[in-house]
Structures are given as C-alpha cells and as structure tokens.
Design an enzyme around this catalytic site. Structure first.
Site, PDB file in Angstrom:
ATOM      1  N   LYS A 189      26.554  68.367  33.708  1.00  0.00           N
ATOM      2  CA  LYS A 189      28.522  67.712  33.499  1.00  0.00           C
ATOM      3  C   LYS A 189      30.203  68.421  34.531  1.00  0.00           C
ATOM      4  CE  LYS A 189      29.056  63.807  30.265  1.00  0.00           C
ATOM      5  NZ  LYS A 189      29.208  63.207  31.182  1.00  0.00           N
ATOM      6  N   CYS A 215      27.559  76.026  34.087  1.00  0.00           N
ATOM      7  CA  CYS A 215      27.477  77.032  33.132  1.00  0.00           C
ATOM      8  C   CYS A 215      27.364  77.058  32.455  1.00  0.00           C
ATOM      9  CB  CYS A 215      27.272  78.366  33.785  1.00  0.00           C
ATOM     10  SG  CYS A 215      26.346  78.821  35.583  1.00  0.00           S
ATOM     11  N   TRP A 218      24.058  76.666  36.004  1.00  0.00           N
ATOM     12  CA  TRP A 218      23.881  76.364  37.403  1.00  0.00           C
ATOM     13  C   TRP A 218      24.037  76.622  38.205  1.00  0.00           C
ATOM     14  CZ3 TRP A 218      26.858  74.086  41.160  1.00  0.00           C
ATOM     15  CH2 TRP A 218      26.753  72.783  41.979  1.00  0.00           C
ATOM     16  N   GLU A 248      31.651  53.128  42.316  1.00  0.00           N
ATOM     17  CA  GLU A 248      31.312  53.306  40.249  1.00  0.00           C
ATOM     18  C   GLU A 248      29.471  52.603  40.020  1.00  0.00           C
ATOM     19  OE1 GLU A 248      31.516  55.806  38.685  1.00  0.00           O
ATOM     20  OE2 GLU A 248      30.499  54.929  37.054  1.00  0.00           O
ATOM     21  N   HIS A 289      31.998  44.747  59.479  1.00  0.00           N
ATOM     22  CA  HIS A 289      32.273  45.552  61.227  1.00  0.00           C
ATOM     23  C   HIS A 289      31.393  47.090  61.702  1.00  0.00           C
ATOM     24  CE1 HIS A 289      35.343  42.830  60.735  1.00  0.00           C
ATOM     25  NE2 HIS A 289      35.375  43.147  59.411  1.00  0.00           N
ATOM     26  N   ASN A 341      30.315  82.244  33.720  1.00  0.00           N
ATOM     27  CA  ASN A 341      30.449  81.071  33.987  1.00  0.00           C
ATOM     28  C   ASN A 341      31.883  80.608  34.966  1.00  0.00           C
ATOM     29  OD1 ASN A 341      31.223  78.173  34.207  1.00  0.00           O
ATOM     30  ND2 ASN A 341      32.143  77.748  32.477  1.00  0.00           N
ATOM     31  N   GLY A 342      31.318  81.008  36.445  1.00  0.00           N
ATOM     32  CA  GLY A 342      32.686  80.260  36.975  1.00  0.00           C
ATOM     33  C   GLY A 342      32.076  81.576  38.700  1.00  0.00           C
ATOM     34  N   LYS A 396      26.238  55.888  39.690  1.00  0.00           N
ATOM     35  CA  LYS A 396      25.586  55.689  39.133  1.00  0.00           C
ATOM     36  C   LYS A 396      24.115  56.762  39.199  1.00  0.00           C
ATOM     37  CE  LYS A 396      27.484  56.569  36.040  1.00  0.00           C
ATOM     38  NZ  LYS A 396      28.419  56.988  35.742  1.00  0.00           N
ATOM     39  N   ARG A 443      25.689  71.281  31.034  1.00  0.00           N
ATOM     40  CA  ARG A 443      26.523  72.492  31.972  1.00  0.00           C
ATOM     41  C   ARG A 443      25.759  72.657  32.817  1.00  0.00           C
ATOM     42  NH1 ARG A 443      31.473  73.055  29.493  1.00  0.00           N
ATOM     43  NH2 ARG A 443      31.977  74.499  30.641  1.00  0.00           N
ATOM     44  N   GLU A 454      22.796  58.949  41.091  1.00  0.00           N
ATOM     45  CA  GLU A 454      22.886  60.267  40.961  1.00  0.00           C
ATOM     46  C   GLU A 454      21.824  60.712  39.449  1.00  0.00           C
ATOM     47  OE1 GLU A 454      26.379  61.203  37.903  1.00  0.00           O
ATOM     48  OE2 GLU A 454      26.476  58.922  38.259  1.00  0.00           O
TER      49      GLU A 454
END
Ligand code: F6R
Length: 604
Positions: free
Chosen positions: A599, A2, A74, A481, A504, A100-101, A485, A27, A488
């Site tokens: 982000k 947010c 968000w 990584e 295995h 925000n939170g 990438k 955000r 996402e």
C-alpha cells in the site's frame, strides 16, 4: 513498503509485535519475522516466507520476551525467502536489525568494508548490520556509536530498528525518508511505521525527523539530532479508534471502504463547509493559491487519477491553469514552470517516495505547496507549506477507493473556495455542499446495487484476459482509474482509453467478446462515446454502458443518479470499484492484498 515494529519493557512483546505487524501487513506481505529478548539471557528469532498468519504458526509457546523488533517485507533486494526475511543479524549474533527502505550504496559498502564477511542473505539490510558489528568489534564502540558511524556512510532511504544483545532493553532507532514513530505507552514504549499498528497500546506518538537517532528504553526516549544535540519533543495525540482499523463483518477491507464513501462525502462537507455551504479553508492557504499563476497537481497511481479530475475543477471553478503530473516523472524531468507555481500533492498515505522526491525539489526551490492526505503528521504533510486532511478514516485495502473520492471532493471544495475569492460566477453558483449531499445519496444507491454489479462482473469480466474502459474528458479520466482498479486486484489486463482515440490504432485489439465498458456522464460527449462503443461492438466487443440518468437510453447496463457533471466521477467510479472487487473475489483472489503490491510505496 515494509512495516516495522518494536517494543521495549512489556512482557507481552511477542503479542504486541505480531499484532502490530498484522496491522502493517498492507505495507508488504511476502515474508515476516520477529526477534525478542527476555533480558534474562533468552532470545528468539522467528522468520517465515508468506503472511503474518504463517509467522504466527511458526511462533512456538516458548518464544517470549520483553523487548523485540518485527518486520513484514515487500522484497526489494533478494528473492522472497526465509534468509532474506528480516530481522537480519550479524555473524556473531550480537546485533539484530529491521529496515524499511533501500540503501543505494550497499554494494560499495560491502566491497569497501566487508569483503571478508560471509553473508547469509542478498539484502542491503544485512550489509548494514554486519557493518555495525564490524565497527563495534574493531573500533571498540558501543552499539549507539557503531550505529552512528554506520549511518554516516549510508545513502538511500531507511527506517531502522536495531537491537544489541549486550543492551537488550534498548531499541536504537534512525530514519531517513522512510516513516517511523515512537509510541509512548504506560510503562513501556513502542516503535512503528504507522500509528495504526500500535493503537491498542497508545494514542500518543512522537515524530522522528530525518537524521535523528533515537534511543528507546522501557521508560525513556532520547532523541539526538544530526549534530549530536538532545532534542525535546512532545508527543501528539492520534485521535483514531483502534476498532476503525478492523474490518468488522466485511470479508475484505476494500468492500468496507467502498461502502464508507457516502459517509466520507458527508464528513468532508461538515469539516470544510459551513451550514450554508461557504468553504471553511485557511485564509492563508487561499491567499497563497490566489497568488499563483498556475497550479501543479502531483500524485502517483490513483492519486494522480484524482488529480486529473482536480485539473478540471480548478480550471472550471477557479479559472486557474492547472497541470497534473505523475510524481515519479516530475521528480526527474521538470517541465518549464510558470513564474508563480503552486504545487498540490495528492497522497492518501502522505509517504509515497516518488511524490516526496518532488516535494523536496519544490521546497529547495522555495515554491509554496499543499499536501492533501489522509494521514495526519505524515511526511508529505509535515514538509509541505499547508496540509488539508481527507478525513476518510484508515484505508487499508491496497486498492485505493475512498481516498480517491475524498481527494476529488476536497479538490471541489478547494476549487469552489478559490473560485469565489477570484470572483468566478460559476464558483459562486456551484452549491458544493448540496452537491456533495446528492453525491452521498447517489453513492449509497449505487452500493445498494451490489448484486447487479456482481452479475455484470461475472458476465463481462470473469472470463476475459483483457478489458477496456472508455470515455471522453472527465469520463476518460475515470476510465483510467477504473482500469487500474481492475488490473491491480483481478489481474485482467485493462486499459483506460480516450474513446475517440481507439480508432487510431488500439481498436485492433478488439476481438469477439472483448469487454469494452463506456462511461457516459457528460452531455457534450455522450453521443460521441456512444458511437465509439458501437464501433467496438461492430468488431465483436461485449459492450457495457454506464450512463448518468439524464443521458441514459434503454439498454444501458447501469444508470447513475444525476449530480453536477463536474462531480459525476464521484459516482461513476463506484461501479468500477465494485466491478473490480467482484471480479477479484469470484476468481478467489486476495482482494485486499494483490500480488506484487503494497500500500504505502516508500521506495522510488
Ligand atoms: C491504487 C493505489 C496506488 C496509490 C499510489 C499512491 O489503488 O492505491 O496507485 O494511489 O501508490 O499512493 P498515495 O496516494 O499514498 O501517495
């Protein structure tokens, strides 16, 4: 998560808010809204589902004001809807609030204080604004007193911006754990979650500490601490050009940020190394690290992956045992620590709530810590004993690229510095400046091969719902990584795997055409990884090999320039970033703003 903005004392409030929100869209981007007041009895609330572009479309020419607040969301509590979008307002239309939170005890507050109040949304934020209104009305409190009384009951994380129609030129501001800054502009003031949002208005920002309450008018900023005392604080200057936050001619920020990596390597070398390659790192930091018997690297997502490479660098160059931990796990399940631990926090944003939770514990226990971050004055930077900045420039695409490589390069410089003072011959012989120069040139060569990499993305990844990246040791760390990438931003179910471990169990997932991409950059394990690739090929996999020149054989799909093996992740990750980029792009997805993500992850 947010983004929030506010402005007071500028007739262009609508434009300032919307442009600020546009910069904060990274955000959160599921819904957005603004509330503005013109001080002459007119006010406007505009909210929408979707992006800031949709908010712009809903703002009609009559919407104007000189004071206002805005939010890009968000979702945490409640589905994505106009009702759940911020700003939220009290039932008598007096108070407007953006947040925000997450308020952990909002259900309890609702039951205890607001059982007779009808609610328009499912959010925790509306509970807070109704509570403020209740205290103002029933206890005859002014806005600030009602705000303070409500804050005293809240548990959780928040950055709040409150407006009261009875004091329409004033912004009431408070924060706990979530980031918030006041920007001091020429004749007016602004508030924002990230300085980037307001660089067109000012470069001078005031930090706000947890527990403080700030009253902002067009020409005053009054900060009050938790005990009610006035706090004097000078603004700090943010030395960033507003244009740096634009994407220029690039279609997406991610591509711009991938392309910037060679320069980030050079910038780090210039900042932290002398011309002759000697590390220029704060002596006190090196001494504090030298006094430790074990390093604990802490991070989330991509930053955690950069920590996996850092472990190898610190152990090989500085000969100090190093553990790497996922922050959301370490926050609540601490392993047995060594006698003299030293904590290194890797965090691009400096705001990740999971990592911050660990830092709070580390500070409570009195252990020394270092934050390696891209954002000056960010929460984790302020709260750790030491900070090193990544100098990577703003990273705006949700998928992290240049911050990952910057973190690894800075870990290498730090490991070299520590290794030298620890008398490690391997560190003395490691010419990190020269190596980073070679890395920069190598990265450039790879980003110049975009057409080849796009073709590989089309051939291997576009049509498959799943993919594997494999490797051993450092190559395994990069494969994690690479997989992150890809998943996402392209929604391909990707897994990074230790190549020897496939047989295995997981090899059962290989079918005709499953893409398996192998990294081969370490001499010791090259042959073994090649055999593991063969094993998957024998079961129908469509294998791609990314090898460094010294280990490449005919038929390898991508050949990377050679640099010191310890630094090969800085090169091998670049094609993986581009494979993910082109898969997402050619599927027609929003590369920079993938679904469900944001982000800066400021909730736990
Ligand atoms: C993935 C990504 C995330 C972040 C993670 C931690 O591309 O960007 O996995 O790495 O959310 O963020 P920071 O580094 O800001 O603590």
């Amino acid at each position: 998560m947010c983004g929030i903005v506010g402005v007071t004392g500028n007739d262009n409030a609508v434009k300032i808010l919307v442009e600020g929100l546009q910069k904060l869209e990274y955000r959160g981007y599921d819904s957005a809204g603004i509330y503005v007041n013109d001080q002459k009895g007119n006010d406007y609330l505009v909210k929408t589902k979707g992006r800031i572009s949709q908010l712009r479309e809903k703002i009609t020419p009559d919407v104007h004001g000189s004071t206002g607040i805005g939010h890009t969301r968000w979702a945490t509590h409640g589905v994505v809807s106009v009702d759940n979008a911020h700003p939220h307002f009290s039932n008598d239309d007096r108070f407007y609030l953006v947040h925000n939170g997450v308020i952990d005890n909002f259900q309890e507050i609702k039951a205890q204080y607001l059982s007779d109040v009808p609610f328009k949304s499912q959010t925790d934020t509306e509970v807070v604004v109704q509570l403020i209104d209740k205290f103002a009305v029933e206890d005859h409190l002014d806005a600030k007193a009602a705000f303070l009384k409500a804050l005293g009951l809240l548990e959780g994380s928040y950055a709040f911006l409150l407006m009261d129609r009875e004091q329409p030129d004033t912004l009431f501001v408070a924060k706990n754990k979530s980031p918030l800054l006041i920007g001091v502009a020429d004749g007016f003031n602004v508030v924002c979650s990230d300085a980037m949002a307001m660089l067109r208005e000012t470069h001078d920002f005031l930090e706000i500490m947890d527990g403080e309450v700030v009253t902002v008018t067009p020409d005053t900023v009054h900060i009050q601490d938790a005990a009610g005392k006035t706090v004097e604080r000078k603004p700090y200057h943010v030395d960033m050009n507003a244009d740096e936050t634009d994407k220029g001619t690039y279609p997406f920020y991610m591509l711009k940020e991938v392309d910037e990596q060679p320069n980030v390597m050079r910038k780090l070398a210039q900042t932290y190394l002398s011309e002759h390659g000697e590390p220029q790192i704060d002596d006190k930091l090196i001494k504090a690290m030298q006094a430790a018997d074990r390093l604990y690297i802490v991070g989330a997502g991509t930053s955690y992956h950069a920590g996996l490479i850092g472990k190898r660098l610190f152990e090989r160059l500085a000969h100090i045992p190093t553990e790497v931990h996922v922050s959301s796990e370490l926050a609540y399940e601490q392993p047995m620590l060594s006698d003299k631990p030293f904590f290194i926090f890797l965090t691009q944003s400096g705001e990740t709530a999971d990592s911050r939770e660990v830092l709070v514990n580390v500070n409570d226990a009195g252990y020394p810590s270092l934050t390696i971050t891209n954002v000056q004055n960010s929460t984790l930077s302020r709260e750790a004993s030491y900070t090193l900045l990544l100098h990577a420039g703003p990273e705006i695409a949700v998928a992290s690229t240049k911050a990952y490589t910057a973190q690894i390069a800075l870990e290498a410089i730090l490991a070299k510095a520590l290794g030298e003072v620890n008398g490690q011959i391997i560190a003395q012989n490691f010419n990190v400046r020269q190596q980073l120069g070679l890395v920069a040139t190598g990265m450039q060569a790879i980003v110049d091969e975009k057409a080849t990499i796009e073709a590989l993305a089309n051939d291997y990844l576009m049509k498959s719902p799943k993919a594997f990246y494999i490797g051993r040791g450092i190559d395994h760390a990069v494969s994690l990584e690479a997989a992150l990438k890809l998943k996402e931003i392209s929604y391909v179910q990707a897994e990074g795997f230790a190549s020897g471990e496939l047989k295995h169990g997981t090899i059962a997932l290989i079918e005709d055409g499953t893409p398996v991409i192998g990294f081969i950059t370490q001499a010791k394990t090259a042959g073994l990884t090649r055999s593991n690739l063969q094993e998957t090929m024998a079961r129908g996999a469509n294998t791609m090999t990314i090898a460094r020149q010294g280990l490449a054989i005919e038929g390898d799909n991508l050949v990377l320039p050679d640099v010191d093996e310890m630094l090969m992740p800085l090169l091998s990750v670049v094609p993986a970033q581009l494979l993910a980029y082109y898969t997402s792009l050619n599927k027609g997805l929003d590369v920079d703003k993938p679904r469900n993500l944001a982000k800066s992850v400021t909730v736990e």
